[in-house]
Motif scaffolding. Structure first.
Motif, PDB file in Angstrom:
ATOM      1  N   MET A  96       2.107   5.975 -26.719  1.00  0.00           N
ATOM      2  CA  MET A  96       2.507   7.353 -26.278  1.00  0.00           C
ATOM      3  C   MET A  96       1.232   7.837 -26.672  1.00  0.00           C
ATOM      4  SD  MET A  96       5.893   8.711 -28.524  1.00  0.00           S
ATOM      5  CE  MET A  96       7.413   7.601 -28.429  1.00  0.00           C
ATOM      6  N   PRO A  97       1.370   9.272 -25.385  1.00  0.00           N
ATOM      7  CA  PRO A  97       0.747  10.164 -24.687  1.00  0.00           C
ATOM      8  C   PRO A  97       0.363  10.493 -26.759  1.00  0.00           C
ATOM      9  CG  PRO A  97       1.850   9.732 -23.476  1.00  0.00           C
ATOM     10  CD  PRO A  97       2.705   9.071 -23.712  1.00  0.00           C
ATOM     11  N   LYS A  98      -0.877  11.228 -26.571  1.00  0.00           N
ATOM     12  CA  LYS A  98      -0.273  12.226 -28.005  1.00  0.00           C
ATOM     13  C   LYS A  98      -0.283  12.806 -27.994  1.00  0.00           C
ATOM     14  CE  LYS A  98      -2.921  12.964 -31.828  1.00  0.00           C
ATOM     15  NZ  LYS A  98      -2.744  11.433 -33.278  1.00  0.00           N
ATOM     16  N   ARG A  99       0.470  14.062 -26.831  1.00  0.00           N
ATOM     17  CA  ARG A  99       1.662  15.234 -27.123  1.00  0.00           C
ATOM     18  C   ARG A  99       2.540  14.827 -27.325  1.00  0.00           C
ATOM     19  NH1 ARG A  99      -2.406  16.522 -23.209  1.00  0.00           N
ATOM     20  NH2 ARG A  99      -3.139  18.339 -23.116  1.00  0.00           N
ATOM     21  N   GLU A 100       3.086  13.542 -27.039  1.00  0.00           N
ATOM     22  CA  GLU A 100       4.145  12.861 -27.219  1.00  0.00           C
ATOM     23  C   GLU A 100       4.435  12.365 -28.399  1.00  0.00           C
ATOM     24  OE1 GLU A 100       5.869  10.148 -24.235  1.00  0.00           O
ATOM     25  OE2 GLU A 100       4.801  11.249 -22.811  1.00  0.00           O
ATOM     26  N   LEU A 101       3.700  11.926 -29.475  1.00  0.00           N
ATOM     27  CA  LEU A 101       3.619  11.416 -30.405  1.00  0.00           C
ATOM     28  C   LEU A 101       3.944  12.688 -31.316  1.00  0.00           C
ATOM     29  CD1 LEU A 101       3.510   8.760 -32.461  1.00  0.00           C
ATOM     30  CD2 LEU A 101       0.984   9.428 -32.842  1.00  0.00           C
ATOM     31  N   ILE A 102       2.778  13.887 -30.658  1.00  0.00           N
ATOM     32  CA  ILE A 102       2.929  14.469 -31.649  1.00  0.00           C
ATOM     33  C   ILE A 102       4.463  15.062 -32.015  1.00  0.00           C
ATOM     34  CG2 ILE A 102       1.681  17.114 -32.520  1.00  0.00           C
ATOM     35  CD1 ILE A 102      -0.869  15.561 -31.778  1.00  0.00           C
ATOM     36  N   HIS A 103       4.715  15.756 -30.932  1.00  0.00           N
ATOM     37  CA  HIS A 103       6.195  16.397 -30.886  1.00  0.00           C
ATOM     38  C   HIS A 103       6.870  15.639 -31.325  1.00  0.00           C
ATOM     39  CE1 HIS A 103       5.840  19.794 -27.871  1.00  0.00           C
ATOM     40  NE2 HIS A 103       5.219  19.218 -27.509  1.00  0.00           N
ATOM     41  N   ALA A 104       7.287  14.469 -31.071  1.00  0.00           N
ATOM     42  CA  ALA A 104       7.937  12.949 -32.024  1.00  0.00           C
ATOM     43  C   ALA A 104       7.901  13.526 -34.110  1.00  0.00           C
ATOM     44  CB  ALA A 104       7.927  11.937 -32.093  1.00  0.00           C
ATOM     45  N   GLU A 105       6.468  13.357 -33.736  1.00  0.00           N
ATOM     46  CA  GLU A 105       6.671  13.396 -35.432  1.00  0.00           C
ATOM     47  C   GLU A 105       7.328  15.043 -36.186  1.00  0.00           C
ATOM     48  OE1 GLU A 105       1.993  13.352 -35.927  1.00  0.00           O
ATOM     49  OE2 GLU A 105       1.820  11.491 -35.896  1.00  0.00           O
ATOM     50  N   ILE A 106       7.179  16.170 -35.401  1.00  0.00           N
ATOM     51  CA  ILE A 106       7.424  17.390 -35.641  1.00  0.00           C
ATOM     52  C   ILE A 106       8.482  17.124 -35.434  1.00  0.00           C
ATOM     53  CG2 ILE A 106       7.549  20.111 -34.791  1.00  0.00           C
ATOM     54  CD1 ILE A 106       4.521  19.292 -35.583  1.00  0.00           C
ATOM     55  N   LEU A 107       9.823  17.187 -34.972  1.00  0.00           N
ATOM     56  CA  LEU A 107      11.084  16.486 -34.794  1.00  0.00           C
ATOM     57  C   LEU A 107      11.350  15.737 -35.937  1.00  0.00           C
ATOM     58  CD1 LEU A 107      11.875  15.848 -30.740  1.00  0.00           C
ATOM     59  CD2 LEU A 107      11.811  17.821 -32.550  1.00  0.00           C
ATOM     60  N   ALA A 108      10.427  14.974 -36.316  1.00  0.00           N
ATOM     61  CA  ALA A 108      11.105  13.770 -37.112  1.00  0.00           C
ATOM     62  C   ALA A 108      11.071  14.695 -38.448  1.00  0.00           C
ATOM     63  CB  ALA A 108      10.041  12.899 -37.537  1.00  0.00           C
ATOM     64  N   LEU A 109      10.254  15.606 -38.646  1.00  0.00           N
ATOM     65  CA  LEU A 109       9.960  16.294 -40.176  1.00  0.00           C
ATOM     66  C   LEU A 109      10.815  17.224 -39.987  1.00  0.00           C
ATOM     67  CD1 LEU A 109       5.333  16.865 -40.093  1.00  0.00           C
ATOM     68  CD2 LEU A 109       7.086  15.934 -42.001  1.00  0.00           C
ATOM     69  N   CYS A 110      10.957  18.246 -38.784  1.00  0.00           N
ATOM     70  CA  CYS A 110      11.919  19.218 -38.620  1.00  0.00           C
ATOM     71  C   CYS A 110      13.752  18.212 -38.998  1.00  0.00           C
ATOM     72  CB  CYS A 110      12.355  19.984 -37.451  1.00  0.00           C
ATOM     73  SG  CYS A 110      10.442  20.885 -36.819  1.00  0.00           S
ATOM     74  N   LYS A 111      13.849  17.355 -39.188  1.00  0.00           N
ATOM     75  CA  LYS A 111      15.153  17.067 -39.173  1.00  0.00           C
ATOM     76  C   LYS A 111      14.819  16.317 -40.518  1.00  0.00           C
ATOM     77  CE  LYS A 111      18.011  12.744 -38.154  1.00  0.00           C
ATOM     78  NZ  LYS A 111      17.863  11.654 -36.528  1.00  0.00           N
ATOM     79  N   GLU A 112      13.746  15.721 -41.212  1.00  0.00           N
ATOM     80  CA  GLU A 112      14.001  15.392 -42.557  1.00  0.00           C
ATOM     81  C   GLU A 112      13.952  16.111 -43.357  1.00  0.00           C
ATOM     82  OE1 GLU A 112      10.793  13.488 -45.333  1.00  0.00           O
ATOM     83  OE2 GLU A 112      10.555  13.407 -43.467  1.00  0.00           O
ATOM     84  N   GLY A 113      13.242  18.159 -43.344  1.00  0.00           N
ATOM     85  CA  GLY A 113      13.698  18.921 -43.954  1.00  0.00           C
ATOM     86  C   GLY A 113      15.520  19.435 -43.635  1.00  0.00           C
ATOM     87  N   GLY A 114      15.649  19.235 -42.710  1.00  0.00           N
ATOM     88  CA  GLY A 114      17.274  19.517 -42.579  1.00  0.00           C
ATOM     89  C   GLY A 114      17.868  19.398 -42.734  1.00  0.00           C
ATOM     90  N   GLU A 115      17.710  17.878 -43.645  1.00  0.00           N
ATOM     91  CA  GLU A 115      18.786  17.059 -44.230  1.00  0.00           C
ATOM     92  C   GLU A 115      18.430  16.972 -45.388  1.00  0.00           C
ATOM     93  OE1 GLU A 115      17.899  13.413 -42.250  1.00  0.00           O
ATOM     94  OE2 GLU A 115      18.477  13.056 -40.668  1.00  0.00           O
ATOM     95  N   LEU A 116      17.207  17.215 -46.273  1.00  0.00           N
ATOM     96  CA  LEU A 116      16.666  17.305 -47.017  1.00  0.00           C
ATOM     97  C   LEU A 116      17.289  18.883 -47.783  1.00  0.00           C
ATOM     98  CD1 LEU A 116      15.232  16.986 -50.035  1.00  0.00           C
ATOM     99  CD2 LEU A 116      13.136  17.778 -48.727  1.00  0.00           C
ATOM    100  N   ALA A 117      17.516  19.893 -46.786  1.00  0.00           N
ATOM    101  CA  ALA A 117      18.023  21.545 -47.596  1.00  0.00           C
ATOM    102  C   ALA A 117      19.640  21.035 -47.254  1.00  0.00           C
ATOM    103  CB  ALA A 117      17.769  21.991 -46.037  1.00  0.00           C
ATOM    104  N   LEU A 118      20.235  20.348 -46.633  1.00  0.00           N
ATOM    105  CA  LEU A 118      21.710  20.140 -46.805  1.00  0.00           C
ATOM    106  C   LEU A 118      22.822  19.813 -47.925  1.00  0.00           C
ATOM    107  CD1 LEU A 118      24.405  21.283 -45.010  1.00  0.00           C
ATOM    108  CD2 LEU A 118      24.137  18.676 -43.825  1.00  0.00           C
ATOM    109  N   ASP A 119      21.037  18.536 -48.308  1.00  0.00           N
ATOM    110  CA  ASP A 119      21.554  18.188 -49.195  1.00  0.00           C
ATOM    111  C   ASP A 119      21.942  19.197 -50.584  1.00  0.00           C
ATOM    112  OD1 ASP A 119      22.542  15.331 -48.069  1.00  0.00           O
ATOM    113  OD2 ASP A 119      20.681  14.209 -48.223  1.00  0.00           O
ATOM    114  N   PHE A 120      20.253  19.634 -50.528  1.00  0.00           N
ATOM    115  CA  PHE A 120      20.515  19.811 -52.182  1.00  0.00           C
ATOM    116  C   PHE A 120      21.541  21.936 -51.902  1.00  0.00           C
ATOM    117  CE2 PHE A 120      17.825  24.740 -53.527  1.00  0.00           C
ATOM    118  CZ  PHE A 120      17.704  23.730 -54.387  1.00  0.00           C
ATOM    119  N   LYS A 121      21.593  21.951 -50.891  1.00  0.00           N
ATOM    120  CA  LYS A 121      23.075  23.065 -50.419  1.00  0.00           C
ATOM    121  C   LYS A 121      24.468  22.239 -51.441  1.00  0.00           C
ATOM    122  CE  LYS A 121      25.516  25.529 -47.729  1.00  0.00           C
ATOM    123  NZ  LYS A 121      25.262  26.715 -45.586  1.00  0.00           N
TER     124      LYS A 121
END
Length: 241
Positions: free
Chosen positions: A1-26
Motif C-alpha cells: 500500500m502506498p505511503k499516503r494511503e497507509l497514513i490515511h488508513a491509520e488516521i481513519l482507524a484512530l478516529c474510529k477507535e477514538g469515536g467508539e471509545l468516547a461513545l462507550d464512555f458516554k
C-alpha cells in the motif's frame, strides 16, 4: 500500500477507535477507559506531532494538567485530572464526565482535521529529502572532479536528467521516449511553457556538456567544463520546478 494511503488508513482507524471509545464512555460502557484512552492518546499524539505540529500543543492541552493552574473549574479541568484522580461525577458546579467528553471530542476533531494535510505534508517531506539527496550527489560530483572529470560530469548529468523527469511528471507532461535524455525532456517543458527560451538554451548547453562527459569522444572534458556542468545542475534543481 502506498505511503499516503497507509497514513490515511491509520488516521481513519484512530478516529474510529477514538469515536467508539468516547461513545462507550458516554454510555458508561467504557470500564477500561483509563487504559484504552492512554493507548489511543499516545498513538494520536505522535500523528498530530508529525502531521499537524501547529495543533500539537492544543491537542496536549486537552489532556495535560497545566502546572500553573491555581484552581479547578469547568475551564481548567482536563482528561488527566479524571484519569489520575478518578473524581466523582460532580465537582463543584460542573460535571467532570461531561468535561472529559468535551476535551476528548475536541481532540478527535483535531485528529480528523489532519486528514486533509496528509498529502501536502508527505509532499513536503519528499521534497526536502529529494533536495538533500541532490545536494549530496552534487557534493560527490565536486569531489570527483579531483579524480576523474568524466565521472564527475556524468554524475552531474544524472542529477539534471533525474530532476527534469521529476518536473515533467509534476506538470503531467507526456514524453514519447521510454528512457528520455535531457534534450527529450527539455523540449516538451519549453513547449508546455514550464521554462522560457533562455532556460531552454541553458539546459541545452548543459545537455551538450553532459554528452561530452558521458560519451567517449576525441576530446576530454576540461575541469572548467565539468565545474560549469555541476553549477548548472545546482541552478536547475533550485530554480526549475
Amino acid at each position: 500500500m502506498p505511503k499516503r494511503e497507509l497514513i490515511h488508513a491509520e488516521i481513519l482507524a484512530l478516529c474510529k477507535e477514538g469515536g467508539e471509545l468516547a461513545l462507550d464512555f458516554k454510555n458508561e460502557l467504557g470500564l477500561e477507559f483509563h487504559f484504552d484512552y492512554q493507548f489511543w492518546y499516545t498513538k494520536s499524539l505522535k500523528a498530530i506531532e508529525s502531521l499537524a505540529p501547529d495543533r500539537y500543543k492544543e491537542f496536549r492541552n486537552y489532556y495535560e494538567i497545566d502546572p500553573k493552574r491555581k484552581y479547578i473549574n469547568n475551564e481548567t479541568f482536563v482528561i488527566q485530572d479524571f484519569i489520575k484522580f478518578t473524581p466523582t461525577s460532580q465537582i463543584s458546579d460542573f460535571n467532570a464526565k461531561e468535561r472529559v467528553l468535551v476535551c476528548f471530542m475536541n481532540q478527535l476533531t483535531i485528529l480528523k482535521s489532519i486528514e486533509t494535510r496528509i498529502d501536502s505534508v508527505i509532499a513536503n517531506i519528499e521534497g526536502e529529502l529529494y533536495a538533500e539527496l541532490k545536494d549530496s550527489e552534487l557534493v560527490a560530483a565536486r569531489q570527483l572532479v579531483k579524480i576523474n572529470h568524466r565521472a564527475a560530469g556524468a554524475l552531474a548529468g544524472v542529477v539534471i536528467e533525474g530532476h527534469l523527469q521529476k518536473v515533467v511528471v509534476s506538470h503531467s507532461i507526456q514524453v514519447a521516449k521510454k528512457n528520455p535524455t535531457i534534450a527529450d525532456l527539455n523540449d516538451p517543458l519549453k513547449s508546455a511553457g514550464v521554462i522560457d527560451t533562455h532556460e531552454w538554451r541553458k539546459i541545452s548547453f548543459l545537455a551538450d556538456l553532459r554528452n561530452l562527459c558521458s560519451h567517449k569522444k576525441d576530446s576530454e572534458p576540461t575541469k572548467e567544463q565539468v565545474e560549469e556542468l555541476i553549477q548548472g545542475a545546482d541552478w536547475l534543481t533550485k530554480n526549475i520546478f
